[in-house]
Write a protein that holds these residues in place. Structure first.
Motif, PDB file in Angstrom:
ATOM      1  N   ALA A  46       0.828  -1.206   0.000  1.00 15.97           N
ATOM      2  CA  ALA A  46       0.000   0.000   0.000  1.00 15.97           C
ATOM      3  C   ALA A  46       0.863   1.257   0.000  1.00 15.97           C
ATOM      4  O   ALA A  46       0.557   2.232  -0.698  1.00 15.97           O
ATOM      5  CB  ALA A  46      -0.925  -0.012   1.214  1.00 15.97           C
ATOM      6  N   LEU A  47       1.964   1.232   0.765  1.00 15.18           N
ATOM      7  CA  LEU A  47       2.859   2.391   0.827  1.00 15.18           C
ATOM      8  C   LEU A  47       3.494   2.641  -0.531  1.00 15.18           C
ATOM      9  O   LEU A  47       3.503   3.772  -1.042  1.00 15.18           O
ATOM     10  CB  LEU A  47       3.947   2.157   1.876  1.00 15.18           C
ATOM     11  N   ALA A  48       4.024   1.572  -1.133  1.00 14.17           N
ATOM     12  CA  ALA A  48       4.693   1.720  -2.421  1.00 14.17           C
ATOM     13  C   ALA A  48       3.717   2.222  -3.485  1.00 14.17           C
ATOM     14  O   ALA A  48       4.036   3.108  -4.274  1.00 14.17           O
ATOM     15  CB  ALA A  48       5.305   0.385  -2.840  1.00 14.17           C
ATOM     16  N   ARG A  49       2.500   1.648  -3.461  1.00 17.20           N
ATOM     17  CA  ARG A  49       1.499   2.016  -4.456  1.00 17.20           C
ATOM     18  C   ARG A  49       1.064   3.476  -4.275  1.00 17.20           C
ATOM     19  O   ARG A  49       0.927   4.227  -5.244  1.00 17.20           O
ATOM     20  CB  ARG A  49       0.299   1.080  -4.301  1.00 17.20           C
ATOM     21  N   ALA A  50       0.877   3.880  -3.014  1.00 21.82           N
ATOM     22  CA  ALA A  50       0.426   5.243  -2.747  1.00 21.82           C
ATOM     23  C   ALA A  50       1.465   6.260  -3.201  1.00 21.82           C
ATOM     24  O   ALA A  50       1.139   7.251  -3.858  1.00 21.82           O
ATOM     25  CB  ALA A  50       0.137   5.406  -1.254  1.00 21.82           C
ATOM     26  N   VAL A  51       2.736   6.003  -2.873  1.00 23.28           N
ATOM     27  CA  VAL A  51       3.792   6.944  -3.260  1.00 23.28           C
ATOM     28  C   VAL A  51       3.888   7.048  -4.785  1.00 23.28           C
ATOM     29  O   VAL A  51       4.105   8.121  -5.335  1.00 23.28           O
ATOM     30  CB  VAL A  51       5.148   6.510  -2.658  1.00 23.28           C
ATOM     31  N   ARG A  53       1.407   6.401  -7.060  1.00 26.03           N
ATOM     32  CA  ARG A  53       0.218   6.835  -7.799  1.00 26.03           C
ATOM     33  C   ARG A  53      -0.379   8.162  -7.378  1.00 26.03           C
ATOM     34  O   ARG A  53      -1.070   8.798  -8.159  1.00 26.03           O
ATOM     35  CB  ARG A  53      -0.890   5.780  -7.642  1.00 26.03           C
ATOM     36  N   ILE A  54      -0.172   8.559  -6.119  1.00 26.17           N
ATOM     37  CA  ILE A  54      -0.927   9.723  -5.644  1.00 26.17           C
ATOM     38  C   ILE A  54      -0.215  11.021  -5.995  1.00 26.17           C
ATOM     39  O   ILE A  54       0.949  11.227  -5.673  1.00 26.17           O
ATOM     40  CB  ILE A  54      -1.184   9.622  -4.126  1.00 26.17           C
TER      41      ILE A  54
ATOM     42  N   ALA B   6      -5.849   4.490  -3.518  1.00 26.91           N
ATOM     43  CA  ALA B   6      -4.514   4.138  -3.010  1.00 26.91           C
ATOM     44  C   ALA B   6      -4.290   4.753  -1.636  1.00 26.91           C
ATOM     45  O   ALA B   6      -3.652   4.164  -0.771  1.00 26.91           O
ATOM     46  CB  ALA B   6      -3.437   4.604  -3.979  1.00 26.91           C
ATOM     47  N   GLU B   9      -6.454   2.818   0.854  1.00 26.84           N
ATOM     48  CA  GLU B   9      -5.839   1.520   1.124  1.00 26.84           C
ATOM     49  C   GLU B   9      -4.637   1.689   2.063  1.00 26.84           C
ATOM     50  O   GLU B   9      -4.426   0.888   2.964  1.00 26.84           O
ATOM     51  CB  GLU B   9      -5.426   0.860  -0.202  1.00 26.84           C
ATOM     52  N   MET B  10      -3.872   2.788   1.867  1.00 26.17           N
ATOM     53  CA  MET B  10      -2.732   3.032   2.746  1.00 26.17           C
ATOM     54  C   MET B  10      -3.218   3.257   4.173  1.00 26.17           C
ATOM     55  O   MET B  10      -2.664   2.714   5.132  1.00 26.17           O
ATOM     56  CB  MET B  10      -1.924   4.244   2.267  1.00 26.17           C
ATOM     57  N   LEU B  33       2.833  11.237   2.742  1.00 22.40           N
ATOM     58  CA  LEU B  33       2.659  11.785   1.390  1.00 22.40           C
ATOM     59  C   LEU B  33       3.215  13.192   1.288  1.00 22.40           C
ATOM     60  O   LEU B  33       3.825  13.557   0.291  1.00 22.40           O
ATOM     61  CB  LEU B  33       1.180  11.797   1.014  1.00 22.40           C
ATOM     62  N   LEU B  41       8.757   4.776   1.188  1.00 24.85           N
ATOM     63  CA  LEU B  41       9.325   3.738   0.314  1.00 24.85           C
ATOM     64  C   LEU B  41      10.298   2.854   1.085  1.00 24.85           C
ATOM     65  O   LEU B  41      10.313   1.635   0.923  1.00 24.85           O
ATOM     66  CB  LEU B  41      10.036   4.377  -0.875  1.00 24.85           C
ATOM     67  N   ALA B  44       8.301   0.535   3.175  1.00 33.52           N
ATOM     68  CA  ALA B  44       7.715  -0.526   2.353  1.00 33.52           C
ATOM     69  C   ALA B  44       8.736  -1.631   2.096  1.00 33.52           C
ATOM     70  O   ALA B  44       8.449  -2.821   2.250  1.00 33.52           O
ATOM     71  CB  ALA B  44       7.207   0.058   1.037  1.00 33.52           C
TER      72      ALA B  44
END
Lengths: 199, 199
Positions: A46-51, A53-54, B6, B9-10, B33, B41, B44
């Motif tokens: 979730a952390l990797a995806r958020a960083v 995509r957001i 995202a 989910e985070m 964020l 990262l 993660a």
């Protein structure tokens, strides 16, 4: 030291979270390893995806995965109202209160000379352009702190110069508030900004 | 809802951490964020790496990346002493106190009938085998809680039956403790387990 380095690294990395010191980080690391390995993996993803995509919505400056967020694209909202808030968490609170159906603009900060945050550090030019896109009224919902008030004052001057109608959310006693326990500053403001009920 | 998925989910994933509720998770997510994407990262990667690599040492049952951990492999430690602790965090505290230079055995739990943890749920057969490998004395350093005491009692019976010398760490007033402020249970034990100073 006999701690495995992957464990040490996990403890160190957990300390990037706000409010997490060495003891909490240790407790979290052991908890994840002993009881919730799947939760740890889910968190890692979730952390990797958020960083990745957001980003910020080009219209409201809130966090979004798309170029324009779903709220700005929504046709159900009142496009003539623009509410200015400091942070995404403030927008979330406004939405949870279900008291507002217009659009938003998120400053991602506030004027704070002591922290070195001046008008140039906030996206005020973007706000100005956004406010000129058929917006009938801009509602300032920055915090009632010294910085939030100063920010609201600065923005109201800026927008009023362009002939845009600007309002500020009300200050006063909270719902369920009792005079005996409220601070004197709030009480003084509530008296000053009293509303006519009848007559 | 206008929160990017995202981000949602985070926030949901952060709640797997102990002591983190919805508000803390939200604050942590926004903090990462806005201010610390590299920290996110790093976290993660550290989580994924820890879950993948960390297993239990076959000798002491503590977390380790290798089959036998560095402490169990160390030649500088007293191989004739075995200290039994409940959790890896307890072992860490023992090491930080720098009061002990022997080997360890980590139970990864305690006897707790109320939680459904009986003798079969702890690696007591492994402990018994380990204690028979040229160990001169087993020091029980489980907590001084009801469960920790019961665990120590159970293990001492088990090991004494094999003719192994067993001791328990001392109970009493903490260093710097004052009689006026200590709880009566601790004071009663301190009197009961008093040491002869002279004569």
């Amino acid at each position: 030291m006999n701690t495995p380095s992957a464990l040490e690294e996990m403890m160190a990395a957990l300390r990037c979270l706000p409010g997490v010191g060495p003891k909490s980080a240790q407790r979290m690391a052991y908890h994840l390893l002993q009881r919730d390995k799947s939760g740890a993996l889910r968190l890692a993803q979730a952390l990797a995806r958020a960083v990745e995509r957001i980003h910020h919505c080009v219209k409201c400056n809130n966090y979004a995965e798309e170029e324009i967020c779903s709220l700005c694209r929504s046709l159900k909202r009142d496009a003539g109202l623009l509410c200015v808030v400091e942070m995404p968490a403030d927008l979330l609170m406004m939405e949870q209160a279900q008291c507002y159906r217009g659009m938003y603009f998120v400053l991602m900060g506030r004027l704070s000379p002591l922290d070195g945050v001046g008008p140039r550090d906030l996206p005020l030019d973007r706000l100005l352009r956004r406010a000129q896109e058929n917006i009938g009224e801009v509602i300032l919902a920055t915090n009632f702190t010294v910085e939030g008030d100063a920010t609201a004052h600065y923005i109201s001057t800026l927008l009023a110069a362009q002939g845009i109608k600007v309002s500020r959310i009300a200050r006063g006693l909270p719902v369920g508030g009792e005079l005996e326990y409220v601070d004197s500053g709030t009480l003084a403001q509530a008296v000053l900004e009293r509303r006519v009920v009848t007559g």
